[in-house]
Design a protein around this motif. Structure first.
Motif, PDB file in Angstrom:
ATOM      1  N   GLY A 152       0.262  22.925  16.705  1.00  9.97           N
ATOM      2  CA  GLY A 152       0.030  22.399  18.048  1.00  9.97           C
ATOM      3  C   GLY A 152       0.956  21.243  18.376  1.00  9.97           C
ATOM      4  N   THR A 153       0.375  20.112  18.750  1.00 10.10           N
ATOM      5  CA  THR A 153       1.157  18.940  19.139  1.00 10.10           C
ATOM      6  C   THR A 153       1.412  17.987  17.985  1.00 10.10           C
ATOM      7  N   ALA A 154       1.079  18.392  16.759  1.00 15.04           N
ATOM      8  CA  ALA A 154       1.325  17.533  15.601  1.00 15.04           C
ATOM      9  C   ALA A 154       2.815  17.231  15.467  1.00 15.04           C
ATOM     10  N   THR A 155       3.131  15.989  15.107  1.00 14.69           N
ATOM     11  CA  THR A 155       4.497  15.482  15.054  1.00 14.69           C
ATOM     12  C   THR A 155       4.838  15.038  13.640  1.00 14.69           C
ATOM     13  N   PRO A 156       6.070  15.262  13.167  1.00  8.35           N
ATOM     14  CA  PRO A 156       6.427  14.891  11.792  1.00  8.35           C
ATOM     15  C   PRO A 156       6.268  13.395  11.515  1.00  8.35           C
ATOM     16  N   MET A 157       5.722  13.089  10.345  1.00  6.57           N
ATOM     17  CA  MET A 157       5.645  11.722   9.844  1.00  6.57           C
ATOM     18  C   MET A 157       6.739  11.575   8.783  1.00  6.57           C
ATOM     19  N   HIS A 185       0.831  -1.202   0.000  1.00  6.03           N
ATOM     20  CA  HIS A 185       0.000   0.000   0.000  1.00  6.03           C
ATOM     21  C   HIS A 185       0.867   1.253   0.000  1.00  6.03           C
ATOM     22  N   PHE A 186       0.315   2.309  -0.557  1.00  4.50           N
ATOM     23  CA  PHE A 186       0.982   3.610  -0.616  1.00  4.50           C
ATOM     24  C   PHE A 186       0.021   4.651  -0.052  1.00  4.50           C
ATOM     25  N   TYR A 187       0.568   5.604   0.739  1.00  4.46           N
ATOM     26  CA  TYR A 187      -0.246   6.610   1.410  1.00  4.46           C
ATOM     27  C   TYR A 187       0.324   7.993   1.101  1.00  4.46           C
ATOM     28  N   THR A 188      -0.557   8.937   0.780  1.00  8.56           N
ATOM     29  CA  THR A 188      -0.087  10.303   0.522  1.00  8.56           C
ATOM     30  C   THR A 188      -1.139  11.320   0.936  1.00  8.56           C
ATOM     31  N   ILE A 189      -0.671  12.458   1.450  1.00 12.45           N
ATOM     32  CA  ILE A 189      -1.557  13.566   1.801  1.00 12.45           C
ATOM     33  C   ILE A 189      -1.538  14.627   0.704  1.00 12.45           C
ATOM     34  N   ASN A 190      -0.656  14.434  -0.260  1.00 11.59           N
ATOM     35  CA  ASN A 190      -0.445  15.421  -1.323  1.00 11.59           C
ATOM     36  C   ASN A 190      -1.431  15.176  -2.472  1.00 11.59           C
ATOM     37  N   ASP A 191      -2.349  16.118  -2.687  1.00 16.35           N
ATOM     38  CA  ASP A 191      -3.358  15.937  -3.734  1.00 16.35           C
ATOM     39  C   ASP A 191      -2.732  15.862  -5.124  1.00 16.35           C
ATOM     40  N   GLN A 192      -1.658  16.606  -5.328  1.00 19.24           N
ATOM     41  CA  GLN A 192      -0.986  16.564  -6.628  1.00 19.24           C
ATOM     42  C   GLN A 192      -0.347  15.188  -6.855  1.00 19.24           C
ATOM     43  N   GLU A 193       0.258  14.637  -5.813  1.00 22.01           N
ATOM     44  CA  GLU A 193       0.857  13.306  -5.928  1.00 22.01           C
ATOM     45  C   GLU A 193      -0.233  12.257  -6.129  1.00 22.01           C
ATOM     46  N   ARG A 194      -1.349  12.420  -5.442  1.00 23.49           N
ATOM     47  CA  ARG A 194      -2.461  11.489  -5.624  1.00 23.49           C
ATOM     48  C   ARG A 194      -2.930  11.500  -7.070  1.00 23.49           C
ATOM     49  N   ALA A 195      -3.114  12.690  -7.626  1.00 27.66           N
ATOM     50  CA  ALA A 195      -3.586  12.794  -9.011  1.00 27.66           C
ATOM     51  C   ALA A 195      -2.567  12.213  -9.983  1.00 27.66           C
ATOM     52  N   PRO A 245      20.637   1.099   4.413  1.00 29.65           N
ATOM     53  CA  PRO A 245      20.985   2.021   3.317  1.00 29.65           C
ATOM     54  C   PRO A 245      20.101   1.871   2.086  1.00 29.65           C
ATOM     55  N   GLN A 246      19.369   0.775   1.984  1.00 30.29           N
ATOM     56  CA  GLN A 246      18.489   0.581   0.828  1.00 30.29           C
ATOM     57  C   GLN A 246      17.269   1.500   0.875  1.00 30.29           C
ATOM     58  N   TYR A 247      17.064   2.172   2.015  1.00 34.04           N
ATOM     59  CA  TYR A 247      15.942   3.096   2.151  1.00 34.04           C
ATOM     60  C   TYR A 247      16.421   4.523   1.914  1.00 34.04           C
ATOM     61  N   GLN A 248      15.759   5.205   1.008  1.00 31.09           N
ATOM     62  CA  GLN A 248      16.058   6.610   0.732  1.00 31.09           C
ATOM     63  C   GLN A 248      15.121   7.483   1.564  1.00 31.09           C
ATOM     64  N   TYR A 249      15.703   8.386   2.336  1.00 34.22           N
ATOM     65  CA  TYR A 249      14.896   9.272   3.172  1.00 34.22           C
ATOM     66  C   TYR A 249      14.288  10.370   2.311  1.00 34.22           C
ATOM     67  N   GLU A 250      12.949  10.520   2.382  1.00 34.08           N
ATOM     68  CA  GLU A 250      12.245  11.505   1.566  1.00 34.08           C
ATOM     69  C   GLU A 250      11.747  12.697   2.386  1.00 34.08           C
ATOM     70  N   GLY A 251      12.079  12.724   3.668  1.00 31.01           N
ATOM     71  CA  GLY A 251      11.685  13.864   4.484  1.00 31.01           C
ATOM     72  C   GLY A 251      10.358  13.665   5.189  1.00 31.01           C
ATOM     73  N   VAL A 252       9.726  14.766   5.557  1.00 35.21           N
ATOM     74  CA  VAL A 252       8.452  14.736   6.282  1.00 35.21           C
ATOM     75  C   VAL A 252       7.307  14.649   5.292  1.00 35.21           C
ATOM     76  N   ALA A 253       6.499  13.608   5.431  1.00 31.18           N
ATOM     77  CA  ALA A 253       5.358  13.423   4.532  1.00 31.18           C
ATOM     78  C   ALA A 253       4.181  14.296   4.959  1.00 31.18           C
TER      79      ALA A 253
END
Length: 647
Positions: A599-604, A565-575, A632-640
């Motif tokens: 507020g208390t929201a934490t980076p994903m 499964h893949f999850y995204t909050i980005n509408d442009q990426e979804r489209a 090392p096989q995982y590339q860090y993409e930052g905060v989703a």
């Protein structure tokens, strides 16, 4: 709790109105402890006028039932454990745990810390780990720790690194059950301690559950592709528990409650309150303690498991993380020494929300739901009136539930040396004189209640006193709930909004070496039941199940090529995915989160593994660091996006 107590003249009772002036007056100010605690969510900023908060009963239909961490222990096939045998304690060294009197502001101790030299460092522990292959292609290892003469053992597992997908098991010699927890859940506990500002070794230590007996085995199971060198742990300390408060056969070893205490099973008058009261077991500085706490309802009856006890029991987040609670821990019948068969344990610790020494308040949110039938107690943000009748339900000496009935005598100021009567509106404590029963060590943190129109409302929590079966005229004092409520607790308990966050659960797929996330309890339970190649790893984070102010939808896709499964909050990426990747099936909105740190929201944090074309998500900064350092096989993409670590 306090049993070394100095009082003023309670015969001169301060005149109090039915609604004490302390309601809305004064706060804990510089009495708030220095422990870092969680700030309230932004949506709780607006609160209603203070009002009585009624109780509610936890039902199996009213809340998600947590996954039971106790599993059937396999009959055979586990790794042969490396033996770590401690020397016997000197004769009589634990006798004082039963006989010693309580000391002012100190919880009831039932176990002692023991250093474990053989596994004190990561290097020494690594040398002791003998790995063997598992049936599913992974590897496993085990260590058995024995502390002669113990009635129970809690292991202090210090963690620097555990690979994603790792499972950890604890079991005793004779039991047919084991306690199973994922590396993800362990790292979540540690990250919670670090986020609260504790950078000590204690903050990086996970404490196991007490399964009884003088020995406890820890077993570590790695997934297929994990490397043994990435397991960096130590067990420098264990708690040698000398009093098993969980078994009726050893009740006499608790140092039973004094004979003048009244068994709660001998009357129906306190049945409801009894269901909100839990025996607390926790670790401070390697030693084991017991206190008493109360489950509290909030204004909207959201089912959030708020829990109140004493600051001298749970002073900081690191101690709160070691907490487990026993519910319905009462006699099976009036004055019986047999434990009620309905007794139930919660083992996942708590998140400290507010701690204040000025009212001896420790206010928490339990990290899992209480058992069905537990009561979320009502509370009153108003003060008491002169000579009001009050009562409490508690666990003296860690024993089965007892109750006490008495009269409110006035307010007091307390310090580390004792308490004196005071007419000041911000005096932090309530003085009580008992007519039936008393309190004892182990009762610390228990709630003080008054009854209004047939309903029970909490008004304080126990600091201590000098009441005893040998001193029936002694006075006890309770931290004022109304002051703590007005200072801070109303930000959680008096929230008018019904918008609530829900848990997002996480699984590890042992076949594909990937993770799956769902906010659906039904889907969670279906995966657990039907898909044996998925290991349940507990709640990953929290998000909104419906749109709330400032949140955006998180979209879910199913990759038909690799079954992930893949999850995204980005509408442009979804489209873009919908337009260019037809093998991704759009499954709709799965939860709601924030696109900015409000507020208390934490980076994903989001990672991408190009070879497998899969993503990994974690809200845990420690786990993020482990992935970056060891995979090392995982590339860090930052905060989703931004989620939450609690409801």
């Amino acid at each position: 709790m306090q049993k070394k107590f100095r009082v003023g003249c309670w015969g001169v009772v301060v005149a109090l109105s039915a609604l004490m002036a302390g309601c809305g007056a004064g706060n804990d100010g510089d009495g708030t402890s220095s422990a870092a605690v969680e700030t309230p969510p932004t949506q709780t900023a607006a609160t209603a006028e203070p009002a009585l908060i009624a109780s509610r009963v936890q039902t199996s239909e009213g809340a998600a039932v947590d996954v039971d961490p106790f599993k059937d222990r396999p009959a055979a096939g586990g790794p042969t454990p490396h033996q770590v045998l401690l020397s016997p304690l000197p004769a009589g060294s634990t006798d004082q745990l039963k006989s010693a009197p309580a000391i002012f502001g100190i919880a009831r101790r039932i176990g002692v810390a023991r250093a474990v030299t053989e596994t004190a460092s990561i290097a020494a522990t690594s040398a002791a780990l003998g790995w063997s292959p598992t049936e599913d292609g992974g590897q496993s290892t085990a260590l058995r720790f024995s502390s002669p003469g113990a009635k129970g053992v809690r292991l202090g597992l210090r963690v620097e690194s555990l690979p994603p997908g790792t499972m950890v098991r604890f079991y005793g010699d004779a039991g047919d059950k084991m306690y199973e927890i994922s590396a993800h859940e362990i790292l979540t506990v540690i990250q919670r301690n670090l986020d609260a500002g504790d950078s000590s070794d204690d903050a990086r230590t996970y404490w196991s559950f007490n399964l009884g007996g003088e020995a406890l085995t820890i077993e570590i199971l790695l997934p297929q592709k994990a490397r043994t060198q990435d397991v960096r742990i130590a067990v420098p300390v264990l708690s040698h528990v000398s009093i098993d408060v969980r078994k009726s056969a050893t009740i006499e070893k608790v140092g039973e409650a004094g004979s003048c205490n009244a068994d709660v099973s001998c009357t129906t008058q306190y049945d409801n309150v009894s269901k909100s009261v839990a025996l607390m077991d926790f670790v401070k500085d390697g030693a084991n303690y017991v206190c008493t706490g109360t489950l509290l309802n909030d204004r909207m009856s959201t089912g959030t498991p708020y829990f109140l006890s004493a600051n001298h029991c749970i002073p900081n987040q690191t101690v709160a993380s070691t907490l487990y609670t026993l519910w319905f821990y009462r006699s099976a019948s009036c004055n019986s020494t047999q434990v009620s068969p309905s007794v139930a344990a919660m083992t996942s610790g708590a998140t400290l929300l507010y701690a204040a020494s000025a009212t001896d308040t420790s206010f928490m949110r339990l990290n899992s739901q209480p058992p069905a039938g537990a009561l979320f107690a009502g509370s009153s943000p108003f003060g008491l009136g002169s000579y009001d009748q009050i009562y409490g339900v508690h666990h003296p000496h860690g024993d089965l539930q007892k109750y006490s009935v008495g009269t409110y005598m006035g307010t007091a100021n307390c310090s580390t040396t004792g308490c004196v009567s005071s007419s000041q509106s911000n005096a932090g404590f309530l003085a009580v004189l008992w007519s039936q029963g008393v309190t004892e060590s182990g009762s610390s943190g228990s709630g003080l209640f008054q009854r209004l129109n047939g309903n029970d409302y909490l008004v304080g929590q126990l600091l201590g006193g000098n009441s005893a079966c040998s001193n029936r005229g002694g006075t006890d004092v309770y931290g004022r709930f109304d002051l703590a409520f007005n200072a801070s607790l109303q930000q959680w308990l008096n929230v008018p909004s019904t918008t609530q966050r829900t848990a997002v659960y996480r699984f590890y797929n042992k076949t594909t070496d990937t993770h799956f996330y769902t906010s659906s309890v039904q889907e969670r339970d279906l995966v657990i039941t039907k898909l044996r190649n998925y290991s349940y790893e507990g709640p990953a984070f929290f998000a909104f199940g419906a749109q709330a102010d400032g949140t955006s939808p998180v979209h879910r896709f199913f990759n038909t090529r690799n079954g992930t499964h893949f999850y995204t909050i980005n509408d442009q990426e979804r489209a873009q995915v919908q337009a260019s990747l037809p093998w991704y099936q759009y499954e709709g909105v799965t939860w709601y989160a924030n696109t900015s740190p409000v507020g208390t929201a934490t980076p994903m944090y989001r990672f991408y593994r190009p070879q497998a074309q899969t993503h990994f998500y974690t809200i845990n900064a420690s786990e993020r660091d482990i992935v970056q350092q060891t995979l090392p096989q995982y590339q860090y993409e930052g905060v989703a996006y931004f989620g939450w670590t609690g409801p």
